[in-house]
Scaffold this motif. Structure first.
Motif, PDB file in Angstrom:
ATOM      1  N   GLY A 235     -19.629  13.615 -10.666  1.00 17.63           N
ATOM      2  CA  GLY A 235     -19.308  13.454  -9.248  1.00 17.63           C
ATOM      3  C   GLY A 235     -18.500  12.211  -8.977  1.00 17.63           C
ATOM      4  O   GLY A 235     -17.546  12.231  -8.187  1.00 17.63           O
ATOM      5  N   LEU A 236     -18.848  11.122  -9.640  1.00 18.43           N
ATOM      6  CA  LEU A 236     -18.101   9.875  -9.457  1.00 18.43           C
ATOM      7  C   LEU A 236     -16.700   9.982 -10.046  1.00 18.43           C
ATOM      8  O   LEU A 236     -15.734   9.448  -9.482  1.00 18.43           O
ATOM      9  CB  LEU A 236     -18.858   8.717 -10.105  1.00 18.43           C
ATOM     10  N   ALA A 237     -16.584  10.677 -11.191  1.00 18.06           N
ATOM     11  CA  ALA A 237     -15.286  10.797 -11.850  1.00 18.06           C
ATOM     12  C   ALA A 237     -14.312  11.627 -11.016  1.00 18.06           C
ATOM     13  O   ALA A 237     -13.112  11.353 -10.996  1.00 18.06           O
ATOM     14  CB  ALA A 237     -15.462  11.426 -13.228  1.00 18.06           C
ATOM     15  N   VAL A 238     -14.807  12.637 -10.321  1.00 21.26           N
ATOM     16  CA  VAL A 238     -13.937  13.441  -9.455  1.00 21.26           C
ATOM     17  C   VAL A 238     -13.369  12.580  -8.346  1.00 21.26           C
ATOM     18  O   VAL A 238     -12.173  12.633  -8.035  1.00 21.26           O
ATOM     19  CB  VAL A 238     -14.705  14.640  -8.861  1.00 21.26           C
ATOM     20  N   LYS A 239     -14.200  11.746  -7.747  1.00 17.35           N
ATOM     21  CA  LYS A 239     -13.750  10.935  -6.615  1.00 17.35           C
ATOM     22  C   LYS A 239     -12.841   9.798  -7.078  1.00 17.35           C
ATOM     23  O   LYS A 239     -12.018   9.309  -6.304  1.00 17.35           O
ATOM     24  CB  LYS A 239     -14.972  10.369  -5.877  1.00 17.35           C
ATOM     25  N   THR A 240     -12.931   9.389  -8.370  1.00 18.33           N
ATOM     26  CA  THR A 240     -12.197   8.190  -8.820  1.00 18.33           C
ATOM     27  C   THR A 240     -10.679   8.284  -8.696  1.00 18.33           C
ATOM     28  O   THR A 240     -10.071   7.330  -8.190  1.00 18.33           O
ATOM     29  CB  THR A 240     -12.632   7.812 -10.248  1.00 18.33           C
ATOM     30  N   PRO A 241      -9.919   9.287  -9.164  1.00 20.31           N
ATOM     31  CA  PRO A 241     -10.288  10.435  -9.988  1.00 20.31           C
ATOM     32  C   PRO A 241      -9.945  10.155 -11.453  1.00 20.31           C
ATOM     33  O   PRO A 241      -8.958   9.496 -11.760  1.00 20.31           O
ATOM     34  CB  PRO A 241      -9.367  11.522  -9.446  1.00 20.31           C
ATOM     35  N   MET A 242     -10.779  10.673 -12.338  1.00 20.13           N
ATOM     36  CA  MET A 242     -10.569  10.513 -13.770  1.00 20.13           C
ATOM     37  C   MET A 242      -9.911  11.763 -14.339  1.00 20.13           C
ATOM     38  O   MET A 242     -10.255  12.877 -13.958  1.00 20.13           O
ATOM     39  CB  MET A 242     -11.919  10.286 -14.457  1.00 20.13           C
ATOM     40  N   THR A 258       0.592   9.428   6.614  1.00 20.49           N
ATOM     41  CA  THR A 258       0.692   8.100   6.004  1.00 20.49           C
ATOM     42  C   THR A 258      -0.645   7.374   5.982  1.00 20.49           C
ATOM     43  O   THR A 258      -1.076   6.871   4.935  1.00 20.49           O
ATOM     44  CB  THR A 258       1.731   7.251   6.763  1.00 20.49           C
ATOM     45  N   VAL A 259      -1.332   7.316   7.112  1.00 25.01           N
ATOM     46  CA  VAL A 259      -2.593   6.565   7.147  1.00 25.01           C
ATOM     47  C   VAL A 259      -3.655   7.251   6.305  1.00 25.01           C
ATOM     48  O   VAL A 259      -4.537   6.594   5.734  1.00 25.01           O
ATOM     49  CB  VAL A 259      -3.079   6.365   8.601  1.00 25.01           C
ATOM     50  N   GLY A 260      -3.606   8.578   6.189  1.00 23.55           N
ATOM     51  CA  GLY A 260      -4.537   9.284   5.322  1.00 23.55           C
ATOM     52  C   GLY A 260      -4.345   8.893   3.871  1.00 23.55           C
ATOM     53  O   GLY A 260      -5.308   8.668   3.131  1.00 23.55           O
ATOM     54  N   SER A 261      -3.079   8.803   3.439  1.00 24.29           N
ATOM     55  CA  SER A 261      -2.796   8.382   2.064  1.00 24.29           C
ATOM     56  C   SER A 261      -3.229   6.942   1.818  1.00 24.29           C
ATOM     57  O   SER A 261      -3.758   6.617   0.753  1.00 24.29           O
ATOM     58  CB  SER A 261      -1.291   8.519   1.775  1.00 24.29           C
ATOM     59  N   VAL A 262      -3.003   6.070   2.804  1.00 29.03           N
ATOM     60  CA  VAL A 262      -3.400   4.665   2.654  1.00 29.03           C
ATOM     61  C   VAL A 262      -4.906   4.556   2.441  1.00 29.03           C
ATOM     62  O   VAL A 262      -5.381   3.847   1.534  1.00 29.03           O
ATOM     63  CB  VAL A 262      -2.971   3.849   3.890  1.00 29.03           C
ATOM     64  N   LEU A 263      -5.685   5.252   3.258  1.00 22.18           N
ATOM     65  CA  LEU A 263      -7.134   5.161   3.147  1.00 22.18           C
ATOM     66  C   LEU A 263      -7.660   5.892   1.924  1.00 22.18           C
ATOM     67  O   LEU A 263      -8.619   5.449   1.285  1.00 22.18           O
ATOM     68  CB  LEU A 263      -7.792   5.708   4.418  1.00 22.18           C
ATOM     69  N   LEU A 264      -7.046   7.009   1.581  1.00 18.92           N
ATOM     70  CA  LEU A 264      -7.483   7.763   0.408  1.00 18.92           C
ATOM     71  C   LEU A 264      -7.314   6.921  -0.846  1.00 18.92           C
ATOM     72  O   LEU A 264      -8.226   6.804  -1.676  1.00 18.92           O
ATOM     73  CB  LEU A 264      -6.686   9.060   0.298  1.00 18.92           C
ATOM     74  N   ALA A 265      -6.144   6.302  -1.007  1.00 19.19           N
ATOM     75  CA  ALA A 265      -5.895   5.470  -2.193  1.00 19.19           C
ATOM     76  C   ALA A 265      -6.572   4.117  -2.084  1.00 19.19           C
ATOM     77  O   ALA A 265      -7.101   3.587  -3.067  1.00 19.19           O
ATOM     78  CB  ALA A 265      -4.388   5.285  -2.382  1.00 19.19           C
ATOM     79  N   GLY A 266      -6.556   3.541  -0.879  1.00 23.54           N
ATOM     80  CA  GLY A 266      -7.025   2.176  -0.714  1.00 23.54           C
ATOM     81  C   GLY A 266      -8.519   2.005  -0.812  1.00 23.54           C
ATOM     82  O   GLY A 266      -8.995   1.000  -1.368  1.00 23.54           O
ATOM     83  N   VAL A 267      -9.301   2.989  -0.305  1.00 27.39           N
ATOM     84  CA  VAL A 267     -10.756   2.792  -0.296  1.00 27.39           C
ATOM     85  C   VAL A 267     -11.549   3.980  -0.822  1.00 27.39           C
ATOM     86  O   VAL A 267     -12.572   3.791  -1.482  1.00 27.39           O
ATOM     87  CB  VAL A 267     -11.250   2.422   1.127  1.00 27.39           C
ATOM     88  N   LEU A 268     -11.109   5.215  -0.576  1.00 28.84           N
ATOM     89  CA  LEU A 268     -11.930   6.349  -0.993  1.00 28.84           C
ATOM     90  C   LEU A 268     -12.040   6.461  -2.509  1.00 28.84           C
ATOM     91  O   LEU A 268     -13.105   6.812  -3.034  1.00 28.84           O
ATOM     92  CB  LEU A 268     -11.394   7.665  -0.406  1.00 28.84           C
ATOM     93  N   LEU A 269     -10.964   6.160  -3.228  1.00 29.79           N
ATOM     94  CA  LEU A 269     -11.035   6.218  -4.684  1.00 29.79           C
ATOM     95  C   LEU A 269     -11.994   5.179  -5.239  1.00 29.79           C
ATOM     96  O   LEU A 269     -12.554   5.350  -6.334  1.00 29.79           O
ATOM     97  CB  LEU A 269      -9.646   6.012  -5.299  1.00 29.79           C
ATOM     98  N   LYS A 270     -12.198   4.097  -4.494  1.00 36.20           N
ATOM     99  CA  LYS A 270     -13.067   3.020  -4.962  1.00 36.20           C
ATOM    100  C   LYS A 270     -14.536   3.398  -4.898  1.00 36.20           C
ATOM    101  O   LYS A 270     -15.377   2.764  -5.554  1.00 36.20           O
ATOM    102  CB  LYS A 270     -12.844   1.747  -4.133  1.00 36.20           C
ATOM    103  N   MET A 271     -14.865   4.421  -4.117  1.00 42.16           N
ATOM    104  CA  MET A 271     -16.256   4.836  -3.998  1.00 42.16           C
ATOM    105  C   MET A 271     -16.787   5.342  -5.334  1.00 42.16           C
ATOM    106  O   MET A 271     -17.949   5.106  -5.685  1.00 42.16           O
ATOM    107  CB  MET A 271     -16.380   5.908  -2.922  1.00 42.16           C
ATOM    108  N   GLY A 272     -15.941   6.038  -6.101  1.00 40.60           N
ATOM    109  CA  GLY A 272     -16.377   6.547  -7.395  1.00 40.60           C
ATOM    110  C   GLY A 272     -16.634   5.430  -8.389  1.00 40.60           C
ATOM    111  O   GLY A 272     -17.686   5.379  -9.041  1.00 40.60           O
TER     112      GLY A 272
END
Length: 528
Positions: A235-242, A258-272
């Protein structure tokens, strides 16, 4: 450190988590008289800026009052019983590992809200957009602040629905397909992750992440730890993504606003990656030791794969999309984060945490810049942007071209900027991994990852050459009109990211001074 009462700090952390959620509900209500401005749309966008600004202020208060002499200690904690039968608690707190991620999330969300106030993405009513943005912020901040496994899972899942709708309703081409791919991948990974979290909680007798870190896996057999790490890790690897669980990411980034990409790369990937550090390393060290070589192997494959994909997209005539290229670059950069975690050493894990922050700042800036290019040219196709003799962005919009070159230099790991330290420390960690890991294998991984840094520099320099350089066209040429340079609202949105990228690069101790004591204690099983 500023002497701020602990009660104030606890309230600040609770406001950071719950404030955006309350603001999301308020965004769906009619604006009070006197606050409506010129239109309801303007009022709700201003509401988004106000709420995210207040959350950022609370996060800065939390950072100012944080005891930097005790970064390994959980601070501003709240611990209230929630589900007594399962011993699930409303347990919140921050230490030197989570505090930088909390501040980064609050900052990027505020900058996205500010940017959207002036450049709202095309789509339905701004009211729903602002509400979804705030729900997304609340879920992300809660992920970094909760200290209970089940609360972590709920916060981890909370971000999926708002991001799905941001892509599906305000995205670009193939937005529906990309949104479905995003949510299906992440939901399937999360189902497996929940099973692993339950295995840890039920077998050890607690869902409290602090207690699990202190116990350091002594209450679980090695076989249970292996099962838990394999399930949670998926589950963590999917969100990272690995790699090879990454294929949702390029589509999601390409379609997202644009703002979706910023947040997706900037913080959501860090959750994994945060989950690997906060949960698996301290709670299941024996299981991580078994899987660490495989995690490192997948990480370095992702580094090379992401770089080669970017090189293919960057070449002339390939019809590559610049947003897609930056998305693939994230796979490579997050590979360095995973490699640092897989070393299971303080050096490697500190490098992973530093790379997390650096990637959030740099890639957030790059996606802002690509969004600005699309607004001006109507395209993110590299061949269209580059033209036959070069895009000549330096001549047409020199500040925009300079910022793009700066972002590329930071992303390739130029010394003196934030992208350098995380990758270097991850490589140092691989040079001498933790006891029990095969050093020869990790030396091989280090060499392969080092080759990846060269490939990263190659494709980013190609992008800069093709988009920024070339003969400047005449201002009155019908096929190449002069572009608008950086506007005031763009300057306000991007300057903090530039400044922090330089600050983190020149003064790495500012971040490492927070993370290192916390990482040392985490890897030692809660012992200072």
């Amino acid at each position: 450190m500023i002497d701020i009462p602990d009660t104030v700090l606890r309230f600040a952390l609770l406001f950071v988590v719950a404030g955006p959620l309350i603001g999301a509900g308020a965004a769906l209500l009619p604006a009070p008289p006197g606050l409506r401005g010129k239109s309801p749309d303007q009022a709700v966008l201003r509401h988004g800026v106000t709420v995210t600004g207040a959350v950022l202020l609370a996060a800065l208060v939390l950072a100012a009052g944080f005891d930097h002499d005790e970064p390994a200690t959980m601070q501003a904690t709240t611990d209230i019983s929630w589900i007594a039968a399962l011993d699930v608690r409303l347990h919140f707190g921050v230490d030197g590992i989570s505090l930088p991620l909390v501040v980064l999330t609050a900052l990027l969300t505020f900058l996205c809200a500010l940017y959207s106030y002036f450049k709202m993405p095309a789509g339905p009513s701004p009211r729903a957009f602002v509400a979804l943005l705030l729900v997304l912020e609340s879920g992300t901040l809660a992920t970094f602040a909760v200290l209970d496994l089940l609360l972590f899972f709920l916060a981890f899942e909370m971000v999926l629905i708002p991001m799905y709708f941001l892509i599906a309703r305000w995205g670009g081409a193939q937005k529906a397909r990309s949104a479905w791919k995003f949510i299906l991948y992440t939901l399937l990974g999360s189902v497996v992750m929940l099973l692993g979290l339950l295995v840890i909680g039920l077998d050890s007798g607690t869902f409290d992440m602090v207690a699990l870190a202190t116990d350091n896996g002594s209450g679980m057999s090695k076989s249970v730890q292996v099962v838990a790490v394999s399930a949670i890790g998926v589950g963590l690897a999917v969100k990272t993504p690995m790699w090879p669980l990454h294929s949702w990411l390029p589509d999601a980034h390409t379609a997202a606003p644009t703002v979706g990409s910023v947040l997706l790369a900037g913080v959501l990937l860090k959750m994994g990656t945060y989950g690997f550090v906060r949960i698996l390393l301290p709670a299941a060290p024996d299981g991580m030791t078994v899987f660490a070589p495989y995690l490192a192997a997948f990480a370095v494959v992702g580094i090379i794969y992401g770089s080669l994909a970017c090189l293919a997209l960057a070449r002339k005539g390939a019809g590559g999309d610049l947003k897609r290229l930056i998305a693939y670059s994230s796979i490579g950069h997050m590979g360095f984060v995973l490699l640092g975690i897989a070393t299971m050493t303080p050096t490697g894990v500190n490098g992973a945490l530093f790379a997390n922050i650096g990637h959030g700042l740099i890639t957030g800036l790059l996606f802002f810049l690509v969004g600005a290019l699309k607004d001006r040219t109507g395209s993110t196709d590299l061949d269209t942007l580059a033209r036959e003799t070069g895009g000549a962005l330096y001549g047409r919009a020199p500040r925009l071209g300079g910022l793009l070159a700066f972002g590329a230099a930071a992303s390739l790991g130029l010394p003196g900027l934030a992208g350098f330290w995380g990758e270097m420390l991850a490589l140092f960690g691989a040079f001498r991994p933790a006891a029990g890991l095969h050093r020869g294998a990790f030396l091989t991984f280090m060499v392969i990852a080092g080759i990846g840094t060269l490939l990263t520099a190659a494709y980013l320099l190609i992008v800069v050459r093709r988009v920024c350089m070339g003969a400047a066209p005449e201002a009155d040429a019908p096929d190449a009109p002069r572009l608008a340079d950086v506007q005031a609202y763009e300057f306000a949105s991007w300057t903090p990211l530039v400044a922090l990228t330089v600050l983190a690069g020149l003064w790495p101790a500012l971040l490492l001074g927070l993370t290192d004591p916390a990482v040392q204690q985490l890897l030692a099983g809660g012992k200072a």
